[in-house]
Design an enzyme around this catalytic site. Structure first.
Site, PDB file in Angstrom:
ATOM      1  N   SER B 284     -11.580   6.216   1.135  1.00 34.50           N
ATOM      2  CA  SER B 284     -12.504   5.126   0.829  1.00 34.50           C
ATOM      3  C   SER B 284     -12.210   4.503  -0.526  1.00 34.50           C
ATOM      4  O   SER B 284     -11.880   5.161  -1.504  1.00 34.50           O
ATOM      5  CB  SER B 284     -13.937   5.623   0.861  1.00 34.50           C
ATOM      6  OG  SER B 284     -14.756   4.636   0.303  1.00 34.50           O
ATOM      7  N   ARG B 330      -8.586  -5.539  -3.423  1.00 35.96           N
ATOM      8  CA  ARG B 330      -7.591  -4.786  -2.654  1.00 35.96           C
ATOM      9  C   ARG B 330      -6.186  -5.343  -2.770  1.00 35.96           C
ATOM     10  O   ARG B 330      -5.229  -4.603  -2.957  1.00 35.96           O
ATOM     11  CB  ARG B 330      -7.974  -4.814  -1.173  1.00 35.96           C
ATOM     12  CG  ARG B 330      -9.190  -4.020  -0.884  1.00 35.96           C
ATOM     13  CD  ARG B 330      -9.572  -4.144   0.563  1.00 35.96           C
ATOM     14  NE  ARG B 330     -10.751  -3.311   0.801  1.00 35.96           N
ATOM     15  CZ  ARG B 330     -11.359  -3.211   1.974  1.00 35.96           C
ATOM     16  NH1 ARG B 330     -10.925  -3.880   3.007  1.00 35.96           N
ATOM     17  NH2 ARG B 330     -12.408  -2.423   2.096  1.00 35.96           N
TER      18      ARG B 330
END
Ligand SMILES: Cc1cc2nc3c(=O)[nH]c(=O)nc-3n(C[C@H](O)[C@H](O)[C@H](O)COP(=O)(O)OP(=O)(O)OC[C@H]3O[C@@H](n4cnc5c(N)ncnc54)[C@H](O)[C@@H]3O)c2cc1C
Ligand code: HEM
Ligand code: HEM
Ligand code: SF4
Ligand code: F3S
Ligand code: FES
Lengths: 246, 640, 232
Positions: B284, B330
């Site tokens: 995660s 990201r």
């Protein structure tokens, strides 16, 4: 490392099954168990033989597709671990490993290690839901739920539907699976209205599907990759009794 | 072909409600006379099947897995966004909309994204009513956390299993409809072709994965909710059965494929350990809240990480992005990991990994706090990697995670083929060039529960009630023949290389050239390599087993065949888009510090490709849908 | 609301009934042991106890019928559950191993059908043996009564009888050490601390109760019926 495999082959639901054996020399301790089977299948194909079929999808321990009985234990030797998350470092060089499909009348073999678990779907169909129409839901925070019950409901809700409980249960009972869904929904106010109809319908469906009775062996809890407690079964029984007097 | 996004008129905030008001309706007693095929039972497909059946339509639902509950959506961990503003930290529908548009690097439609942000609140209500056990506070009210670098806490979650719980909610709602007869349910069926009659989608061809039988299904509309195509890379965080086949076969029948080169690479995954590796596991993103990312400063420093002193550690994210540090989005985190590894600073046996270190966090907060926050993730890492992250840094590396590209759809989620809809990850619609965390679940459910049920009625209202061509119609005949012919062809090659071998080789070409960073030269080289490998595939693949039995390798062979064509289109699309945006980093278009440079002047469009055949080379025609920004101002993203 | 028939034939209902009948039988055993131990009381105590029972007349028949019903119902359910597993798993495993951990699979739990069946056969013999055994008589408070005490002491002089009883009673320990815990679980006991305590209690219960029973034949046998605990 070298691993000696013995695995179940069966052409179809009605065919006679048998064991086949093969030794793999290229097993690496970092491989997952299913990756080791991939390697087996690559070798078999290069030899022009049919690969052995097994079920998988996520390979992360969450979809519940994989369900092998490894040396007599559903999902292999490690607690709370689905067999896709089992790694070969658990084994030693030269080990013998027997792989079988989950065996239960309610899970007929489709091919080799792949079985039909649609009985589980039909148990859910019988009542494993809250009847709420899309769009008719009230504001989410209008019903506070005590954290403790909500956490407990969550523990039961984590069932991945793999069927290891059935595979390992000496009676091939689906009580843990069924109990887990009943306990999840009945622990929440949302599930309250239908709680008694739900438990009766789902319990009846288990039998209809040909699963066995529960004798409280508790093996299901031990093999469950999500560690679902057999308290789920107790919850189911309590609700059933309450349903009789409702 | 003129692409019409069918974006409704009116102010942004009212587009969806006005549109709903103006849409045509099907009377309740007529709904059962319409049949809708829904392929896929993930969040998008499962939610749609449940909702449409409740409304009274006859639904046929298909999935590859043995149960609808196993769709790939089950694996989502982190959470789902909604601007409920429960924590009262200034969140609003507008802010969620704005963050999503910006996060997508201004390559998505304003109207779609606004609707998504608007509908998100209803999703939470719906899921809670179904009994989804979201995390709660001691007050009994729903808990939120901040996720993926968002400045507000708007993420709803169910421990690390949000996707599972949401999917089970949709699955259960769908099973209820199966019981009530509204949904006819076909697990272990793979869709192989769409059937188009008189220009409209009228049915599909499936293969019963148990008996191998090719089956024809007719309906008034077809919905593809078949997920993303990340598995073109062979290694990805996607489930093994995720594939592009349904979307690609629709594409070959005329549906446009949009933005295929937009692929999200997730920065925190467990690195590849060897050739046998079959998939990658996501850790995660929340780990970056406390973990520090670093590599050794010296090349080839093979000391144990714990023996490397601080001054010889290169905390590259903290140094390069002082204000966001380890919490950059990201795409930025992934790109930088690749950069340092390309410089030769990577760690681990393959040199393709960086450290994610909790030493300082443990020192600061204590072992117990860290273990309470991340215990299950640490255990998962320990189990897979065989190393204890409490004692030594984790090794992580980026991995393909999500595909923003997909079938082109208009505001009603209909492709350019009338009657053919695409929802969830299978369409291209809402995330532009980059998806923010916790927004894919939101999109899948918004499409499935709220958007499609409204827009499909609008389409069906104009369709003649109960019109059936019959499954022996020439188009069914033809499509079934095509499906069968491909299977026969694959089985007849009997070559020397296995399917997995081909797929792995293809994946490596795609990863090396159409991965985190791209350039024209590599892309051109990749196109050639893909074409050559595809030629070889069709002459030298070995497909075991028979067609009239359960045969997973045969299934995969068909999917790999489609990946081969898709891969070439991805390269073409990436080559065509001469700018950097979101996850698409063209090395030619970056600043001196390595930051992406967008070109809004020339590339503010959706690239929608029309299939024109493969013959050694894939022929595709580009159509552009220009993106108009009326409500937000385009800015260069900066996380310095 | 399920109908009674539906409830009783459901898997939950069946299990609850094995539990209830099992608990009923355990209660009977406690009473029976209590009664039997009067053999170590005054010379007449045991016979007074059995006479009191017999004097209940028709009521005794009702109690006996109830007891028989419990036994039979318990047996039928137990056997049917056991037969069900064959049907639920027609093909067994080549290799099967428990995973240990929290599992309650044990010699005791896996041999319920064996311990139960042996007890069933024992019961038939036991009732023939004592209830319908030699009809010695004695006088209690001036009334004629059956001298069961004499019969018991006499029977427990026989080696094979004592060996047989001890064998059955040891099996009964197994039956109870799972059965006691299992019955509560069948009736809805959840898992956690209580359950662990109940499992300990089950072992204690099985062992203590059965040692109580075992003591009778063994003591009588060793002392030849003339031990100091036995008064004349
Ligand atoms: C590890 C991981 C973690 C993630 N975490 C998050 C998160 O925290 N938050 C978030 O918002 N998103 C997350 N995502 C992304 C998100 O899970 C997916 O984008 C989303 O679930 C896709 O849903 P879907 O319904 O579109 O498709 P899927 O769930 O992929 O479903 C596709 C369905 O189509 C079926 N199908 C496919 N092809 C065919 C065919 N040819 N014939 C028949 N059936 C077919 C499959 O059987 C399946 O049922 C995560 C993704 C991954 C991989
Ligand atoms: C005095 C005699 C007996 C006592 C006290 C007794 C007690 C119990 C108890 C308490 C249980 C647990 C019930 C439950 O799990 O819910 C049980 C289970 C069982 N009993 Fe008995 N029992 C006795 C006689 C018998 C007899 C005669 C049989 C005949 C075969 C038998 C067969 C079984 C079986 C098979 C089970 C396991 C049921 C299952 O698998 O779920 N028992 N017993
Ligand atoms: C060593 C121990 C035991 C002794 C000395 C003993 C003695 C007796 C005697 C004397 C009777 C006859 C009573 C009468 O007719 O009124 C009797 C009946 C009975 N015993 Fe036992 N018993 C013993 C163990 C057991 C055990 C272990 C069980 C159960 C598993 C059992 C079950 C019964 C039953 C069911 C009856 C019939 C009761 C009735 O019909 O009223 N006994 N026992
Ligand atoms: S209860 Fe556990 S073992 Fe059984 S299906 Fe669910 S997850 Fe699998
Ligand atoms: S192992 Fe079987 S017997 Fe019951 S407690 Fe579990 S279902
Ligand atoms: S493959 Fe999904 S749980 Fe194992």
């Amino acid at each position: 490392m070298t691993i000696h495999l013995k695995y179940w082959k069966q052409d179809g639901p009605d065919a006679q099954g048998y064991f086949e054996e093969k030794t793999l020399d290229t097993v690496n301790e970092h491989m997952s168990f299913l990756e080791m089977l991939d390697v087996l299948n690559e070798e078999l194909q290069l030899e022009g033989k049919d690969p052995v079929e097994f079920d998988y999808d996520c390979r992360e321990g969450i979809c519940g597709s994989c369900n092998l009985v490894i040396n007599g234990q559903a999902h292999g030797p490690n607690a709370k671990t689905a067999c896709c998350q089992l790694h070969m470092r658990t084994y030693n060089d030269g080990d013998h490993i027997t792989i079988e499909p989950p065996r239960a009348a309610a899970f007929p073999v489709i091919k080799d290690l792949v079985v039909d678990r649609s009985g589980f779907d039909r148990i859910i169909e019988a009542g494993g839901y809250v009847s709420v129409k899309t769009g008719s839901a009230q504001e989410a925070n209008s019903t506070p739920i005590e954290k403790h019950s909500s956490d407990m409901a969550f523990d039961y809700a984590t069932c991945i539907g793999c069927g290891a409980c059935v595979a390992a249960c000496p009676n091939a009972s689906a009580s843990l699976f069924t109990g887990a869904k009943i306990a999840h929904l009945n622990k929440m106010p949302q599930g309250e209205v239908e709680r008694y109809d739900r438990v009766v319908a789902m319990v009846d469906q288990m039998k209809e599907e040909g699963f066995g009775d529960c004798s409280n062996y508790g093996e299901c809890e031990a093999v469950c990759p999500q560690g679902i407690s057999i308290s789920a079964i107790a919850e189911m029984r309590r609700d059933y009794v309450k349903a009789m007097f409702s | 072909m003129k692409l019409d996004g069918k974006i409704p008129e009116g102010p942004l905030e009212q587009k969806w409600s006005l549109h709903k008001k103006n849409m045509k309706l099907v009377a309740p007693n007529n709904r059962r006379k319409y049949e809708v095929i829904i392929v896929g039972t993930g969040l998008a497909g499962g939610a749609a099947a449940a909702s449409l059946a409740e409304m009274g339509y006859k639904v046929k639902s298909f999935c590859i897995q043995d149960s609808a509950r196993r769709a790939h959506s089950i694996a989502a961990q982190g959470g789902i966004n909604a601007a409920k503003n429960y924590p009262n930290d200034g969140d609003s529908v507008w802010r969620l909309f704005y963050d999503t548009i910006k996060g997508g690097d201004y390559r998505s439609r304003e109207a779609n994204v606004y609707r998504l942000a608007e509908v998100a609140n209803n999703i939470i209500d719906q899921a809670v009513a179904q009994g989804v056990p979201f995390a709660r506070e001691y007050s009994g009210l729903l808990a939120n956390r901040s996720f993926g670098g968002a400045q507000v806490s708007r993420t709803f979650y169910a421990r690390g299993q949000t996707g599972q719980q949401l999917l089970l909610g949709a699955y259960q709602a769908m099973m209820r409809q199966v019981q009530e007869g509204g949904v006819e349910y076909f697990p272990r069926h793979e869709m192989l072709e769409v059937v188009i009659i008189d220009g409209k989608a009228r049915g599909i061809i499936t293969r019963d994965l148990v008996s191998g039988e090719i089956v024809r299904h007719e309906a008034d509309a077809v919905v593809l909710a078949t997920g993303g195509y990340g598995n073109v890379f062979y290694l990805s965080t996607n489930a093994k059965n995720s594939n592009v086949t349904a979307a690609w076969r629709a594409h070959k029948k005329g549906a446009l494929f949009a933005n295929p080169c937009y692929v999200q690479v997730h920065p925190t995954c467990i690195p590849v350990s060897g050739d046998y590796q079959s998939k990658l596991t996501l850790m995660s993103e929340s780990l970056r809240n406390d973990g520090r990312v670093w590599v050794p400063r010296k090349k080839g420093d093979d000391r144990h990480p714990n023996d490397i002193p601080d001054e010889e550690r290169y905390y590259y994210l903290e140094e390069r992005y002082p204000s966001f540090g380890n919490l950059v989005p990201r795409d930025v985190a992934s790109r930088n990991a690749k950069l340092v590894c390309d410089e030769g600073l990577g760690v681990g046996e393959t040199g393709l990994a960086v450290y994610l270190d909790f030493r300082d966090a443990i020192k600061r907060d204590g072992l117990d706090t860290i273990s309470a926050k991340y215990g299950n993730l640490f255990d998962m890492y320990h189990n897979i990697a065989g190393e204890n992250p409490y004692k030594q840094p984790m090794k992580i590396y980026p991995a393909v995670h999500y595909t923003m590209g997909g079938l082109w759809v208009d505001y009603n989620l209909m492709t350019n083929v009338p009657g053919l809809f695409a929802t969830g990850e299978a369409n291209f619609s809402d995330h532009g060039a980059n998806r923010l965390g916790a927004s894919a679940l939101m999109q899948g459910l918004s499409d499935g529960y709220f958007v499609l049920p409204a827009t499909i009625g609008n389409y069906l209202a104009d369709e003649e009630i109960g019109k059936r061509y019959g499954t022996d119609h020439a188009e069914f005949e033809k499509a079934a023949g095509e499906a069968q012919a491909q299977i026969d062809k694959l089985l007849s090659i009997k070559g020397k290389r296995t399917i997995v071998d081909f797929h792995r080789t293809l994946g490596k070409i795609v990863w090396d050239n159409i991965g985190i960073a791209r350039n024209a030269e590599d892309l051109k080289k990749a196109i050639k390599e893909i074409q050559e490998l595809r030629e070889e595939f069709w002459t030298n693949v070995y497909v075991p087993g028979e067609k009239n039995n359960y045969n997973k390798y045969l299934e995969f062979a068909g999917r790999v065949a489609d990946f081969f064509e898709l891969a070439e289109l991805m390269a073409k699309d990436a080559l065509d888009r001469e700018e950097s945006c979101g996850c698409h980093l063209r090395e030619e278009y970056q600043s001196e510090e390595g930051e992406a440079i967008r070109n809004d002047e020339d590339f503010s469009y959706v690239a929608a490709w029309e299939y024109q055949g493969v013959n050694g080379e894939l022929k595709e025609q580009l159509h552009k849908e220009n993106l108009e920004f009326e409500f937000v101002e385009l800015k260069q993203r900066s996380y310095k | 609301m399920p109908s009674l028939k539906q409830a009783l034939s459901s898997q939950v209902g069946r299990k609850i009934m094995t539990g209830i009948t099992g608990i009923g039988l355990m209660l009977f055993l406690i009473g029976h042991l209590g009664g039997n131990l009067t053999i170590f009381g005054t010379a007449d105590a045991f016979n007074i106890y059995t006479k009191t029972l017999m004097d209940l007349g028709p009521l005794l028949y009702v109690i006996e019928a109830g007891l028989a019903f419990f036994f039979l119902y318990h047996t039928v359910l137990g056997v049917s559950i056991w037969l069900g597993r064959r049907k639920a798993r027609p093909q067994g495993y080549d290799t099967y191993k428990t995973k240990g951990g929290t599992s309650h699979q044990s010699l005791a739990s896996r041999s319920m059908i064996i311990s139960g069946s042996v007890m069933f056969i024992f019961l038939i013999l036991h009732i023939i043996h004592f209830k319908f055994g030699a009809d010695y008589t004695t006088m209690i408070d001036g009334e004629q009564a059956r001298d069961l005490r004499k019969l018991v002491i006499e029977e427990f002089q026989k080696t094979w009888v004592v060996i047989g009883y001890v064998f059955v009673l040891v099996l009964a320990i197994l039956h109870l050490s799972h059965g006691f815990w299992s019955a509560f679980t069948s009736l809805g006991m959840k898992h956690g601390e209580t359950s662990k305590k109940v499992q300990l209690a089950a072992y204690a219960f099985g062992i203590i109760l059965m040692l109580g029973f075992i003591f009778i034949p063994v003591y009588i046998y060793i002392t030849g019926g003339e031990g100091s605990l036995i008064s004349y």
